[in-house]
Write a protein that holds these residues in place. Structure first.
Motif: not given
Lengths: 397, 397
Positions: A191-212
């Motif tokens: 499993r440690e051989k696999v990399r899963l990378i999420n790249v986002e240009a905006a300053p946050t994940v899920l923009p517009g969603f509740d921060q919590e």
């Protein structure tokens, strides 16, 4: 006497909902309803991230259109729409004869928004339709199989970059978190051989969603090995990975872009004013200047009371279809039409099989409870278009 | 006092059978037995065409070596053998320290025989090991997924060329005949779009087989859409298909070569005389000139009474392992050794899930009866190496 012709383009949430409601409400000989769609099936766009990851069979996300239409009420044409001509009230098809209409419902799907990122259209995959997501799934598995079949161990084969941390991006990453251990087991890969990378240009994940809720999601995914590159635009997508702003290169055999959608290009091509391909419809969902040309779903643009556009969602497309079908029935019967207003029923984003986050019944929900509500939401859609029998059939998959 | 060292190279039919029989027959402190294998698992070579087609899960064809060895009787080393040095009685490994031996059992697998066909090693797939067959299966599925994901419909994506109509070639084609309709259904592809082509240089399918059985097999496969190009050598394999003798080109995204095997190259590299890499062993399975160097399986060459070489088969390798283990026990105990003679128990070639052809108990059998006997044969092997528990475990898959 010729009946009024209603032509619905696209069997997505908006188009299909309009059609099934019309066939329910209209009596025989009130109108001639025609639905045009490229494929003989509807696909449930909000579920596509699951077959794309391989966690659900593609057939879960597909409904045969014939199985939900009443043939004596609606004519179905499987074809590709090549042009809409609102001046002559005509729609051109790739194979068949042009269609005349009295009322047009435009529900054709969106196109990927690449924001001008170089090489994205050529080299990335898109979670867009059923053929596309089967291709992504097979591509990823092929890369896993290739890893051990080659003498040289190429780590880029096991690196997956998901561009965009919006709704689709996060839901897809959530599925992959479940799927990757299965693939590792199947193909004898640690499993440690696999990399899963999420790249986002905006300053946050899920923009517009509740921060919590956002924090919950990020924590959940990080614990399961997801690497986040937030506030990091992708500069270029090549055939062997992505180049990030600042120059860092990530070698990755699989790049999936979920960073955004735009309206269907046929609208611009028809000379209609759009913003990113989407038409700012009036309160009756009409294209400005036309009494008989309605747009539903991802190609329609609607603003909230603060003057900000609502993001295109299945929920909105479904409501639009329900609303528009009522207005069309009223118009046919000489009645008046009602303005449409979006009413949020809450939003749920899944994080794989066992978890989700979101707002339901006005409250924040997370974890398995949210995941269950999300599943109920799927079933609800099947119920709305195909009744109990379709719902039970899909729930079993 | 140091115990005699027996080193077994390769956990194929021959090597693994030798090892499990030695651990059964030998008492503690009679010998130090070491088994070396590249992978932590044995794979059932005669079953590999099934996971290669996708009709059986790869795990059916794999047995964890640890699960069949007694750790107090046999030491297992997972490593790659890089050299055998019969003069110094030493075996070199890629990772570990060299191994000294008193008796060497060479059971390392074969290499593909390409007969000098240009581009074959670079562009074709080979049904050779578990990683390789998973790669073939995924490649084929990827091509099917790609077909509908591309705008342009490329028929070469749906064309599969199997080179060689010997045992493996015909068995693989038989599996594909079962598998292709499933893939067509899964990926929304009409069956008639898929071409399955079997190309053979020799003037007949299954050379050496009874003609009546061959006719049955060819008829069965032709009825299910297989195209045969018999008496047609492949001139070249390119990255987009094959060129046949005479110049005809077949565009095919998947080319699988089953046309023949040769002995393991380490034998030639050790300065031993070989024919196509195989050693003409003496009647005790010894390399000529060595008392302590035995070869079993595909790298051994044995002639029948008419002076023609037996084809390398699992049946022969298994018999050799059984026989050799007895001789080794006898040698350790100061006894004499017996010459080996191949005893045919019949041959069965499967034609997919539901049919087979062959000779069993001295009689010709075809169809579902032959298919059942073939399956029993698999079970027998699991029983021989792992007893009833392994047999039942596999029979359930």
């Amino acid at each position: 006497m010729a009946l009024p012709k209603i032509v619905v383009l696209g069997a997505g949430y908006g188009g299909l909902m309009t059609t099934v409601r019309l066939q329910k409400e209209l009596n025989h000989h009130e109108a001639e309803v025609t639905l045009v769609n490229l494929n003989p099936y509807h696909y449930v766009t909000t579920k596509l991230h699951e077959p794309a990851a391989g966690t659900l069979p593609p057939d879960y996300a597909r409904v045969d259109i014939a199985s939900v239409l009443k043939q004596d009420k609606v004519q179905f044409i499987q074809d590709r729409v090549t042009k809409v001509d609102p001046e002559n009230k005509e729609v051109s098809l790739a194979e068949g004869e042009p269609l005349k209409y009295d009322y047009l419902v435009f529900g054709l799907g969106s196109a990927p928004e690449t924001f001008g990122i170089k090489g994205l259209l050529e080299n990335a995959f898109f979670i867009r339709n059923l053929n596309g997501v089967r291709f992504i799934r097979e591509h990823m598995e092929y890369m896993f199989a290739k890893y051990n079949a080659l003498e040289e161990k190429r780590d880029d084969l096991l690196t997956i970059v998901v561009g965009g941390a919006g709704f689709t991006g996060i839901e897809y990453v959530g599925e992959l978190v479940d799927r990757i251990p299965e693939l590792c087991q199947e193909f004898d890969i640690p499993r440690e051989k696999v990399r899963l990378i999420n790249v986002e240009a905006a300053p946050t994940v899920l923009p517009g969603f509740d921060q919590e809720l956002v924090d919950y999601a990020v924590e959940y995914l990080k614990e399961r090995g997801v690497e986040f590159y937030i506030n990091t635009p992708i500069e270029e997508c090549t055939d062997d990975g992505v180049v990030l702003k600042g120059g860092e290169k990530i070698d990755a055999a699989t790049v999936v872009w979920t960073g955004g959608v735009r309206g269907n290009p046929l609208l611009e091509e028809a000379g209609i004013e759009t913003a990113r391909g989407r038409v700012k419809v009036d309160e009756y969902l009409r294209v400005p200047g036309y009494e008989d040309f309605f747009v539903v779903g991802d190609s329609s643009l609607i603003f909230n009371d603060e003057g900000r556009p609502y993001p295109p969602t299945a929920q909105m497309a479904t409501q639009q279809g329900q609303h528009l079908s009522k207005n069309l029935v009223s118009l046919l019967r000489g009645g008046s039409i009602e303005p449409y207003k979006f009413e949020s029923k809450g939003t749920l984003a899944s994080l794989g099989r066992g978890s989700a986050i979101g707002i339901a019944f006005g409250k924040k929900v997370v974890g398995s409870k949210a995941s269950f509500l999300k599943r109920v939401n799927d079933w609800r859609w099947y119920y709305m278009i195909g009744g109990l029998s379709l719902m039970f059939k899909k729930a079993k998959l």
